[in-house]
Design a protein around this motif. Structure first.
Motif, short mmCIF file in Angstrom:
data_model
loop_
_atom_site.label_atom_id
_atom_site.label_comp_id
_atom_site.label_asym_id
_atom_site.label_seq_id
_atom_site.Cartn_x
_atom_site.Cartn_y
_atom_site.Cartn_z
N LEU A 101 0.82 -1.22 0.00
CA LEU A 101 0.00 0.00 0.00
C LEU A 101 0.85 1.27 0.00
O LEU A 101 0.31 2.37 0.13
N THR A 102 2.15 1.12 -0.15
CA THR A 102 3.05 2.28 -0.20
C THR A 102 3.33 2.63 -1.66
O THR A 102 3.76 1.79 -2.44
N HIS A 103 3.07 3.88 -2.02
CA HIS A 103 3.33 4.34 -3.37
C HIS A 103 4.84 4.49 -3.55
O HIS A 103 5.46 5.36 -2.94
N GLU A 104 5.43 3.63 -4.36
CA GLU A 104 6.88 3.54 -4.45
C GLU A 104 7.55 4.87 -4.82
O GLU A 104 8.55 5.25 -4.21
N PRO A 105 7.04 5.64 -5.79
CA PRO A 105 7.75 6.88 -6.16
C PRO A 105 7.78 7.94 -5.07
O PRO A 105 8.72 8.74 -5.02
N THR A 106 6.76 7.96 -4.19
CA THR A 106 6.69 9.04 -3.19
C THR A 106 6.86 8.56 -1.76
O THR A 106 7.16 9.37 -0.87
N GLY A 107 6.64 7.27 -1.48
CA GLY A 107 6.68 6.77 -0.11
C GLY A 107 5.39 6.97 0.65
O GLY A 107 5.29 6.58 1.82
#
Length: 265
Positions: A249-255
């Motif tokens: 559930l973590t957006h990889e590009p932004t964290g």
């Protein structure tokens, strides 16, 4: 067990993800929520909200008799394994959002379903019914080449590839009926693609070997990541599973971590 036409409780759904988007799969092996190419994109499948118009990708046994559905995650990964068992045979379905070796590279934006025969033969119906923008858009479906189809609607498109012959029906769905026997594998890939790229010419069709490698790479990626989570206590297995859910559930590009894959359900 709920019937296929009723709304299951939200707790019946299992999560798969690639740190860019996520999908929810029912106990009966139906993908009933998925937003591509990002968590905050409009839905491709949203049957969890509307059984009639939301869209789904389902696998339904056709033989008479009782069928049981059980599932678990492949060890130390977020690859879901669903076992469908009846008197005539047994089938397992492996589901994942594929992850490239380098997670921060361009995401694959691909849902992969691998059907494996374990025992006997299971005759089933496979249905791919994309409904973009939360069920508002029924796509235009076209065939490209031998096994590749595209579903276009509005600002979205989905490339659908399956080893079995898919046929378009009047409801803007792709449907196949076939049997999976012990030792056989059938692969289905659903890949997001900007519509303008489909019009310019869709990419080359995948092949069985490349999809098998994508599955293996995804399992390996999750195992490499989860190996960092060490507690040394009896709570470690649960903590590792929880860690994988939070990572998915973590957006990889932004964290940034999304509150829910279903936009708040």
């Amino acid at each position: 067990m709920p019937r296929a036409d009723t709304y299951p409780p939200i707790s019946d759904y299992a999560l798969i993800g690639d740190c860019h988007s996520a999908a929810l799969i029912s106990l009966r092996g139906s993908i009933e929520w998925c937003c591509l190419p990002r968590f905050d994109a409009g839905s491709t499948f949203a049957r969890v909200l509307d059984r009639e118009r939301g869209g789904h990708c389902s696998i339904t046994p056709l033989q008479d008799g009782e069928w049981s559905f059980t599932r678990h995650y492949v060890a130390d990964s977020l690859v879901l394994e669903t076992t469908i068992q009846g008197t005539g045979g047994e089938l397992r379905v492996l589901d994942c959002l594929t992850i490239r070796e380098e997670a921060r590279g361009t995401p694959a934006r691909q849902v992969l379903r691998v059907l494996e025969g374990n025992r006997g033969a299971v005759e089933l119906e496979l249905k791919v019914a994309p409904r973009f923008d939360y069920g508002q858009v029924r796509p235009w479906i076209r065939r490209h080449g031998h096994r590749l189809h595209s579903a276009l609607g509005g600002d979205d498109a989905l490339l659908v590839w399956c080893e079995e012959e898919l046929h378009e029906d009047p409801a803007h769905e792709l449907v196949a009926t076939f049997a999976v026997r012990a030792g056989e594998r059938v692969r289905l890939a659903l890949t997001y693609c900007p519509p303008e790229l489909v019009d310019a010419g869709p990419p080359a069709e995948p092949d069985a070997e490349s999809l098998d490698r994508a599955l293996e790479q995804t399992v390996r990626w999750w195992r490499d990541w989860v190996a960092q989570l060490r507690l040394g206590t009896r709570d470690e297995p649960g903590a590792r599973q929880s860690g994988m859910v939070l990572k998915a559930l973590t957006h990889e590009p932004t964290g940034a971590i999304v509150a829910a894959p279903t936009t708040s359900l």
